[in-house]
Design a protein around this motif. Sequence first.
Motif, PDB file in Angstrom:
ATOM      1  N   GLN A 187     100.896  36.849 137.956  1.00  0.00           N
ATOM      2  CA  GLN A 187      99.596  37.042 137.868  1.00  0.00           C
ATOM      3  C   GLN A 187      99.130  35.731 136.483  1.00  0.00           C
ATOM      4  O   GLN A 187      99.504  34.945 137.204  1.00  0.00           O
ATOM      5  N   ASP A 188      97.504  36.093 137.456  1.00  0.00           N
ATOM      6  CA  ASP A 188      97.084  34.593 136.290  1.00  0.00           C
ATOM      7  C   ASP A 188      96.992  34.833 134.751  1.00  0.00           C
ATOM      8  O   ASP A 188      96.930  36.095 133.868  1.00  0.00           O
ATOM      9  N   ASN A 189      96.979  33.259 133.789  1.00  0.00           N
ATOM     10  CA  ASN A 189      96.983  33.907 132.724  1.00  0.00           C
ATOM     11  C   ASN A 189      96.658  32.449 132.211  1.00  0.00           C
ATOM     12  O   ASN A 189      96.581  31.552 133.096  1.00  0.00           O
ATOM     13  N   TYR A 190      96.936  32.112 130.711  1.00  0.00           N
ATOM     14  CA  TYR A 190      96.391  31.111 130.258  1.00  0.00           C
ATOM     15  C   TYR A 190      97.418  30.929 129.332  1.00  0.00           C
ATOM     16  O   TYR A 190      97.556  30.978 128.572  1.00  0.00           O
ATOM     17  N   ILE A 191      98.195  29.603 129.965  1.00  0.00           N
ATOM     18  CA  ILE A 191      99.368  28.401 129.148  1.00  0.00           C
ATOM     19  C   ILE A 191      98.970  27.410 129.196  1.00  0.00           C
ATOM     20  O   ILE A 191      98.952  26.650 129.823  1.00  0.00           O
ATOM     21  N   PRO A 192      98.295  26.687 127.770  1.00  0.00           N
ATOM     22  CA  PRO A 192      97.443  25.480 127.866  1.00  0.00           C
ATOM     23  C   PRO A 192      98.936  24.339 127.391  1.00  0.00           C
ATOM     24  O   PRO A 192      99.714  24.038 126.437  1.00  0.00           O
ATOM     25  N   LEU A 193      99.469  23.835 128.264  1.00  0.00           N
ATOM     26  CA  LEU A 193     100.847  22.405 128.082  1.00  0.00           C
ATOM     27  C   LEU A 193     100.815  21.443 129.568  1.00  0.00           C
ATOM     28  O   LEU A 193      99.979  21.112 130.479  1.00  0.00           O
ATOM     29  N   ALA A 194     100.996  20.215 128.351  1.00  0.00           N
ATOM     30  CA  ALA A 194     100.471  18.954 129.264  1.00  0.00           C
ATOM     31  C   ALA A 194     101.088  19.385 130.415  1.00  0.00           C
ATOM     32  O   ALA A 194     100.743  18.314 131.730  1.00  0.00           O
ATOM     33  N   THR A 195     102.474  20.158 131.046  1.00  0.00           N
ATOM     34  CA  THR A 195     103.034  19.427 131.764  1.00  0.00           C
ATOM     35  C   THR A 195     102.420  20.405 132.410  1.00  0.00           C
ATOM     36  O   THR A 195     102.408  20.187 134.676  1.00  0.00           O
ATOM     37  N   ASN A 196     101.527  21.806 132.586  1.00  0.00           N
ATOM     38  CA  ASN A 196     101.208  22.311 133.592  1.00  0.00           C
ATOM     39  C   ASN A 196     100.299  21.235 133.738  1.00  0.00           C
ATOM     40  O   ASN A 196      99.376  21.280 135.162  1.00  0.00           O
ATOM     41  N   ALA A 197      99.059  21.085 132.683  1.00  0.00           N
ATOM     42  CA  ALA A 197      97.858  20.030 133.015  1.00  0.00           C
ATOM     43  C   ALA A 197      98.062  18.578 134.577  1.00  0.00           C
ATOM     44  O   ALA A 197      97.297  18.597 135.305  1.00  0.00           O
ATOM     45  N   VAL A 198      99.467  18.141 133.959  1.00  0.00           N
ATOM     46  CA  VAL A 198      99.862  16.958 134.532  1.00  0.00           C
ATOM     47  C   VAL A 198     100.002  16.870 136.509  1.00  0.00           C
ATOM     48  O   VAL A 198      99.603  16.865 137.160  1.00  0.00           O
ATOM     49  N   ARG A 199     100.256  18.761 136.898  1.00  0.00           N
ATOM     50  CA  ARG A 199     100.334  19.604 137.862  1.00  0.00           C
ATOM     51  C   ARG A 199      99.634  19.479 138.507  1.00  0.00           C
ATOM     52  O   ARG A 199      99.415  19.186 140.004  1.00  0.00           O
ATOM     53  N   GLN A 200      98.528  20.031 137.963  1.00  0.00           N
ATOM     54  CA  GLN A 200      97.446  20.460 138.567  1.00  0.00           C
ATOM     55  C   GLN A 200      96.445  19.534 138.949  1.00  0.00           C
ATOM     56  O   GLN A 200      95.778  19.211 139.938  1.00  0.00           O
ATOM     57  N   GLY A 201      96.444  18.184 137.630  1.00  0.00           N
ATOM     58  CA  GLY A 201      95.636  17.139 138.337  1.00  0.00           C
ATOM     59  C   GLY A 201      95.835  16.341 139.320  1.00  0.00           C
ATOM     60  O   GLY A 201      95.321  16.011 140.571  1.00  0.00           O
ATOM     61  N   MET A 202      97.509  16.068 139.592  1.00  0.00           N
ATOM     62  CA  MET A 202      97.424  15.924 140.518  1.00  0.00           C
ATOM     63  C   MET A 202      97.838  16.130 141.851  1.00  0.00           C
ATOM     64  O   MET A 202      96.507  16.106 142.680  1.00  0.00           O
ATOM     65  N   LEU A 203      97.384  17.669 142.006  1.00  0.00           N
ATOM     66  CA  LEU A 203      97.335  18.802 142.947  1.00  0.00           C
ATOM     67  C   LEU A 203      95.484  18.136 143.537  1.00  0.00           C
ATOM     68  O   LEU A 203      95.489  18.434 145.315  1.00  0.00           O
ATOM     69  N   ILE A 204      95.310  18.894 142.102  1.00  0.00           N
ATOM     70  CA  ILE A 204      93.792  17.887 142.978  1.00  0.00           C
ATOM     71  C   ILE A 204      93.076  16.431 143.656  1.00  0.00           C
ATOM     72  O   ILE A 204      92.419  16.845 144.668  1.00  0.00           O
ATOM     73  N   GLY A 205      93.922  15.675 143.147  1.00  0.00           N
ATOM     74  CA  GLY A 205      93.957  14.171 144.361  1.00  0.00           C
ATOM     75  C   GLY A 205      94.729  14.836 145.678  1.00  0.00           C
ATOM     76  O   GLY A 205      94.691  13.727 146.043  1.00  0.00           O
TER      77      GLY A 205
END
Length: 448
Positions: A292-310
């Motif tokens: 399921q979708d969730n809210y988990i604010p972690l730097a590891t999640n952030a850098v992966r998601q940012g990479m995927l945008i590119g």
Amino acid sequence: MKVVVVGCTHAGTAAVKNILNNHPDAEVTVFERNDNVSFLSCGIALYVGGVVKDPAGLFYSNPEELAGMGAKVNMEHDVTNVDTQNKQVTAKDLKTGEETTVDYDKLVMTTGSWPIIPPIPGIDSDNVLLCKNYNQANKIIAEAKDAKKVVVVGGGYIGIELVEAFAESGKDVTLIDGLTRILNKYLDKPFTDILEKELEDRGVKLALGENVSAFVPDENGKIQKVVTPSSEFEADMVILCVGFRPNTELVKGKVETLPNGAIKVNDYMQSSDPDIFSAGDSTVVHYNPTKQDNYIPLATNAVRQGMLIGNNLTEQKMKYRGTQGTSGLYLFGWNIGSTGLTEEAAKLQGLDVNVTVIEDNYRPEFMPTTEKILMELVSEKGTNRIVGAQFVSKYDITQSANTMSVVIQNEMTVEDLALQDFFFQPHFDRPWNYLNILAQAALSNMHQ
């Protein structure tokens, strides 16, 4: 192609770099309200505790690097409006007050999160501080020099790490948390019992299951004491670490969100508006243990998601793999690793699970030394799909949390782990690796 990036900490920095690597001709405009980018807030406690001497090491990029790659970087600019109909972003220069409006073809919302500030009387008292960004870290360090009694409100990772840093530097430290256990999101009771005893043995006062009812200042407005329903604690400084909320007011009502405001995205980081991408603490994650979708604010999640945008800016190339919320912590000589669901979290999610907790040595007893590991495995009843694991030891077993993250992401079962091939060398482990032993114990429990 005009790309506007709003916010540039972890997700924003990763997005800008990968957009320009994949689309060197893109016109990338960045708006960041702070005077720095890419600050590793997970290092604040190390900075406060003096382990990190030079805070420059807590930044892994800078505006000059991004500009050198081709981005137009606007620091200390606060975005005041996002017009999704006309595809325009308006930002205010915080130094001059001048407003700028720019067009976009693709908008990247990497606006991050902000500490939750509960509506408690006296919360505006001097020296009641937040712990999120670089400027706040410097404020904490400056005020800590003269503070003798420190109260930390919030027993998550940031709060616990600050408690350790202050205790190590000789402060009188009190930890207050509304929950009855520290690190409640990450560890079950057998593990938190060990760590709570360690904190108390180090002189830390624990006020668990207590909510702050008031912050009481002196006649000069400086914090003097913290009041809970059952007690009062003297304080020269208070650090609030009670969680984070996503910064998404700019797109409220314009894209789909969770009730807390976190932006919903598909597997390619697109919001409900396909020209608006989102990543990091402003964004949901797909949580693999519950699917399921969730809210988990972690730097590891952030850098992966940012990479995927590119990678996915102009076409859907690379799918998001989701997260297990994997984390590690070092506390007074204890190494702690966890991933996926705890037993308590599984119950709250309505997931019927088997739970096995065992203790074993990490390597053979015939070696000159060894250390015990307390381990837990959480698996779904019926399928035996592994959905969580926890470890604590004086030996550094934290990489096992990463191994178990891979196990959960790939939907491996208890049987898979029980027979998984790991090497044996007496310096490092036993003929059966301790992860094998944990899974075999889980199987044995199921068959009793």
